[in-house]
Enzyme design. Structure first.
Site, PDB file in Angstrom:
ATOM      1  N   LYS A 116     -24.890  22.691 -18.983  1.00 20.58           N
ATOM      2  CA  LYS A 116     -24.288  22.667 -17.615  1.00 20.58           C
ATOM      3  C   LYS A 116     -23.070  23.199 -18.014  1.00 20.58           C
ATOM      4  O   LYS A 116     -22.330  22.846 -18.854  1.00 20.58           O
ATOM      5  CB  LYS A 116     -24.826  21.541 -16.797  1.00 20.58           C
ATOM      6  CG  LYS A 116     -23.921  20.443 -17.381  1.00 20.58           C
ATOM      7  CD  LYS A 116     -24.151  18.821 -16.645  1.00 20.58           C
ATOM      8  CE  LYS A 116     -23.748  17.860 -17.248  1.00 20.58           C
ATOM      9  NZ  LYS A 116     -23.752  16.693 -16.751  1.00 20.58           N
ATOM     10  N   TYR A 155      10.952  25.033 -16.512  1.00 18.24           N
ATOM     11  CA  TYR A 155      11.125  24.307 -15.147  1.00 18.24           C
ATOM     12  C   TYR A 155      11.524  22.878 -14.965  1.00 18.24           C
ATOM     13  O   TYR A 155      11.322  22.282 -16.201  1.00 18.24           O
ATOM     14  CB  TYR A 155       9.891  24.172 -14.298  1.00 18.24           C
ATOM     15  CG  TYR A 155       9.277  25.638 -13.791  1.00 18.24           C
ATOM     16  CD1 TYR A 155       9.983  26.025 -12.939  1.00 18.24           C
ATOM     17  CD2 TYR A 155       8.134  26.061 -14.183  1.00 18.24           C
ATOM     18  CE1 TYR A 155       9.627  27.452 -12.198  1.00 18.24           C
ATOM     19  CE2 TYR A 155       7.699  27.207 -13.632  1.00 18.24           C
ATOM     20  CZ  TYR A 155       8.480  27.855 -12.854  1.00 18.24           C
ATOM     21  OH  TYR A 155       7.969  29.151 -12.172  1.00 18.24           O
TER      22      TYR A 155
END
Length: 360
Positions: free
Chosen positions: A48, A259
């Site tokens: 999955k 940043y």
């Protein structure tokens, strides 16, 4: 000609500056170890979430070649994405059968895992006696019939290939819920006929043969995760992310990077800017030195924050690194989980679609 007019008319897209190196031998070796630990039980594979991000079709093909015959996906969309597969392989869809899923379920050979009385009624009405799987909840309180529903006669008339349940705390061998779920599942097994019974995932296999029954369903452990005590030293790493260097620059002493000016260079540093960031599943949790790249065996610490598409790493100790080089991103699942607070499952499945996947 306007550059936009070239899109879709034969222009070959350049290869991505990101890749996942996926070790096929390690994948197969991991499945074989879980198969051996499953003793007489068949060993399947959970594929999955696109095989936890590695590529479900490629994983299915390689495990089938190794002898795996039972596969599990979450949804009918995932089943369809696999395309055609050999008749001797078994595919089960864990999330069951919505009304919208009926056409897909009836058109193919994959089996629904029925999780509720409504799903049972829907399959009985539509499937004409075709085989299905059934999930019974033994204590996780997620998907599945209650034990009382399973014993009530609701399942009479169904051709049940595999009766399943799922362990909630198998990664904690001493947790009392493991034994409680085992006891409950055994009682249901005695009351509900099925061709096979399945309880254990990767961690459940590590609990021992009492949990194996007729079929096990490893997932995380196949892809290099350590699901529970006992797997250490047996499970091999399968996936290694790599990112390309966009630019190497000298950052002066006292200058900041990224940043928030979160990192200040204590000395002049040689810094590589790599084409990877949180949009690629390499999350900000790796920032501030918790992650690193590897250049020729040298660990290159991450400097400052992780941006959406970029990170900066210190390559002062790797002077040969230059623009265009590929660096491995250290991604040992256990180590990264401890460093970031993310689970091994998250670390695998969050790797995005911008990577090229290279089987080695």
């Amino acid at each position: 000609m306007d550059a936009r007019a070239l899109i879709g008319v034969g222009v070959i897209a350049p290869s991505p500056p990101l890749r996942l190196d996926i070790d096929a031998d390690a994948l197969v070796a991991n499945w074989r170890w879980f198969a051996g630990a499953s003793s007489r039980a068949a060993c399947g594979a959970a594929i999955k979430a696109d095989a936890y991000g590695l590529g479900a079709r490629a994983v299915m093909r390689r495990l089938a070649d190794a002898g795996c015959r039972d596969f599990f996906v979450a949804t009918w969309g995932e089943a369809a994405a696999l395309g055609a597969y050999p008749d001797d392989l078994s595919l089960s869809v864990l999330h069951g059968l919505r009304e919208d899923d009926l056409p897909a379920a009836l058109a193919g050979t994959a089996r629904p895992v029925l999780n509720s009385p409504a799903m049972v009624a829907r399959w009985k009405a539509a499937a004409g006696g075709r085989a299905c799987d059934v999930m019974v909840d033994t204590g996780m309180n997620r998907l599945g019939l209650s034990p009382e529903e399973a014993r009530s006669g609701l399942l009479d008339g169904l051709q049940i290939d595999t009766l399943l349940s799922h362990l909630a705390c198998a990664d904690e061998p001493g947790h009392p819920l493991n034994e409680q779920q085992l006891f409950t599942f055994r009682s249901i097994k005695a009351a509900v006929p099925a061709r096979r019974y399945s309880l254990a995932n990767s961690a459940g296999i590590c609990l021992g043969q009492r949990y194996a029954f007729g079929l096990t369903r490893p997932g995380l452990g196949l892809y290099g995760g350590i699901p529970a005590p006992g797997a250490e030293g047996h499970v091999r790493r399968v996936v290694r992310p790599h990112a390309q260097v966009i630019q190497v620059r000298i950052v002066a002493q006292g200058a900041t990077i990224g940043y928030g000016a979160a990192f200040t260079a204590p000395v002049a540093m040689r810094v590589a800017i790599l084409n990877i960031g949180y949009a690629d599943g390499y999350l900000r949790a790796f920032g501030d030195g918790r992650g690193h790249a590897i250049a020729g065996g040298v660990a290159c610490p991450l400097l400052g924050r992780v941006s959406m598409d970029l990170i900066a790493v210190d390559v002062s100790a790797a002077p040969s690194v230059g623009d265009g080089d590929w660096l491995e991103i250290e991604y040992d699942l256990v180590t990264a989980s401890i460093a970031t607070g993310l689970t091994q499952y998250e670390l695998l499945t969050m790797l995005g679609h911008r990577y090229q996947r290279r089987w080695i």
